[in-house]
Design an enzyme around this catalytic site. Structure first.
Site, PDB file in Angstrom:
ATOM      1  N   ASP A  28      -6.194  -4.032  -3.444  1.00 53.94           N
ATOM      2  CA  ASP A  28      -4.802  -3.588  -3.389  1.00 53.94           C
ATOM      3  C   ASP A  28      -3.927  -4.706  -2.846  1.00 53.94           C
ATOM      4  O   ASP A  28      -3.769  -4.875  -1.645  1.00 53.94           O
ATOM      5  CB  ASP A  28      -4.659  -2.345  -2.513  1.00 53.94           C
ATOM      6  CG  ASP A  28      -3.254  -1.746  -2.590  1.00 53.94           C
ATOM      7  OD1 ASP A  28      -2.333  -2.423  -3.087  1.00 53.94           O
ATOM      8  OD2 ASP A  28      -3.082  -0.601  -2.146  1.00 53.94           O
ATOM      9  N   HIS A  77       2.057  -4.663   2.142  1.00 57.30           N
ATOM     10  CA  HIS A  77       1.089  -4.683   3.238  1.00 57.30           C
ATOM     11  C   HIS A  77       0.854  -6.077   3.815  1.00 57.30           C
ATOM     12  O   HIS A  77       0.004  -6.242   4.697  1.00 57.30           O
ATOM     13  CB  HIS A  77      -0.227  -4.091   2.746  1.00 57.30           C
ATOM     14  CG  HIS A  77      -0.059  -2.745   2.107  1.00 57.30           C
ATOM     15  ND1 HIS A  77       0.358  -1.638   2.802  1.00 57.30           N
ATOM     16  CD2 HIS A  77      -0.218  -2.351   0.812  1.00 57.30           C
ATOM     17  CE1 HIS A  77       0.440  -0.604   1.972  1.00 57.30           C
ATOM     18  NE2 HIS A  77       0.104  -1.020   0.763  1.00 57.30           N
ATOM     19  N   ILE A 128       3.150  -2.643   6.475  1.00 58.04           N
ATOM     20  CA  ILE A 128       2.442  -1.449   6.929  1.00 58.04           C
ATOM     21  C   ILE A 128       1.001  -1.459   6.424  1.00 58.04           C
ATOM     22  O   ILE A 128       0.650  -2.170   5.488  1.00 58.04           O
ATOM     23  CB  ILE A 128       3.145  -0.161   6.455  1.00 58.04           C
ATOM     24  CG1 ILE A 128       3.143  -0.071   4.918  1.00 58.04           C
ATOM     25  CG2 ILE A 128       4.564  -0.102   6.994  1.00 58.04           C
ATOM     26  CD1 ILE A 128       3.722   1.227   4.371  1.00 58.04           C
ATOM     27  N   GLY A 151      -2.215   3.189   3.051  1.00 60.96           N
ATOM     28  CA  GLY A 151      -2.577   4.577   3.324  1.00 60.96           C
ATOM     29  C   GLY A 151      -4.052   4.837   3.070  1.00 60.96           C
ATOM     30  O   GLY A 151      -4.702   5.593   3.801  1.00 60.96           O
TER      31      GLY A 151
END
Length: 285
Positions: A188, A193, A208, A211
């Protein structure tokens, strides 16, 4: 509008071949925080190839390709700005234990498009099978800000009742400062991120955590705490991503035993237990 619901739902499924090796599994496990303490026998089953057990949540990155969210944005009828996209939820059903290495086929399609008024939600389903039959099915909910309002079906409510009573177990897990940088090596590469400028454009103060990294950390915590480290007991895991996690924070994971499953909530300790995962159920056999 950028999302053509009819076209997205009518599009032919896409099938690709995927494969993975023990090295991919080891990298994923490290990416969700396995290996601390490094010599702990309970951790070596995730970090040493001669003892390797595969956490079911590895399914969300198996094959090293883009996660369901990114794949969904490339489907016919979908043309949106990545900075307006969030991962709304994830549902995984495991049909049998994941092998440490395999070659399989992954078939993906959009199975629902919901109109939330101020946003649209796409549901991207991926079904994976190898020569011995089905391995897993996962649904990724893709939340696209500013793309609702065309009068479509609103879909199911995102509200979930809080678990009643005191949790059976509570654990805390620290997210390393470089956790997102390590986790993204499993496939990913969303700049949200890693790139501060992109994160700011998306409305966040800094990059961040994925998830699905929080999701994997949570599955591992349940397996280690309530299942005695037996990864084969997990049959499913459904969750909603209720808030963000910043690398360096601490996750407080609360678990309630229920008939056929474990109900879980996850909060960010440093932000007064701000909700991170809600509606989380880890089904077991």
């Amino acid at each position: 509008m950028p999302i053509d619901a009819a076209q997205a739902l009518a599009a032919e499924p896409r099938t690709v071949e995927i494969s993975w090796t023990p090295r991919d599994v080891l990298l994923y496990h490290l990416g969700i925080g396995a290996g601390l303490p490094a010599t702990d026998p309970a951790e070596l089953r995730y970090t040493l190839e001669t003892r390797l057990h595969v956490l079911p949540s590895f399914a969300t990155v198996a094959g090293g390709g883009s996660p369901g969210v990114i794949r969904g944005l490339s489907m016919p009828g979908v043309d949106v700005d990545l900075a307006r996209v969030l991962h709304g939820g994830q549902s995984l059903t495991v049909h049998r234990p994941l092998p440490v290495a395999a070659t399989a086929t992954a078939t993906s399609r959009i199975v629902a498009v919901h109109d939330k008024g101020t946003a649209a939600v796409l549901v991207m389903r991926t079904e994976v099978a190898d020569g011995d039959g089905p391995l897993w099915t996962d649904d990724a909910e893709i939340f696209v800000q500013g793309e609702g309002g065309w009068g479509g079906d609103r879909g199911p409510s995102a509200r979930h009742a809080e678990p009643a009573g005191e949790p059976d177990r509570t654990v805390e897990r620290t997210v390393r400062e470089d956790q997102a940088l390590l986790y993204r090596l499993s496939g990913d590469g969303n700049p949200l991120h890693a790139d501060p400028e992109f994160a700011e454009r998306a409305g966040f103060e800094r990059p961040i955590l994925h998830g699905l990294c929080t999701y994997g950390m949570t599955v591992k915590a349940v397996v280690d705490t309530l299942f005695g480290g037996d990864v084969t007991r997990v049959r499913s895991c459904t969750t909603r991503f209720a808030g963000v996690v910043y690398p360096g924070e601490t996750l407080r994971i609360r678990m309630w035993r229920r008939e056929g499953g474990v109900q879980v909530t996850v909060g960010a300790v440093e932000r007064d237990d701000a909700p991170v995962l809600t509606g989380t159920i880890v089904g077991h056999g």
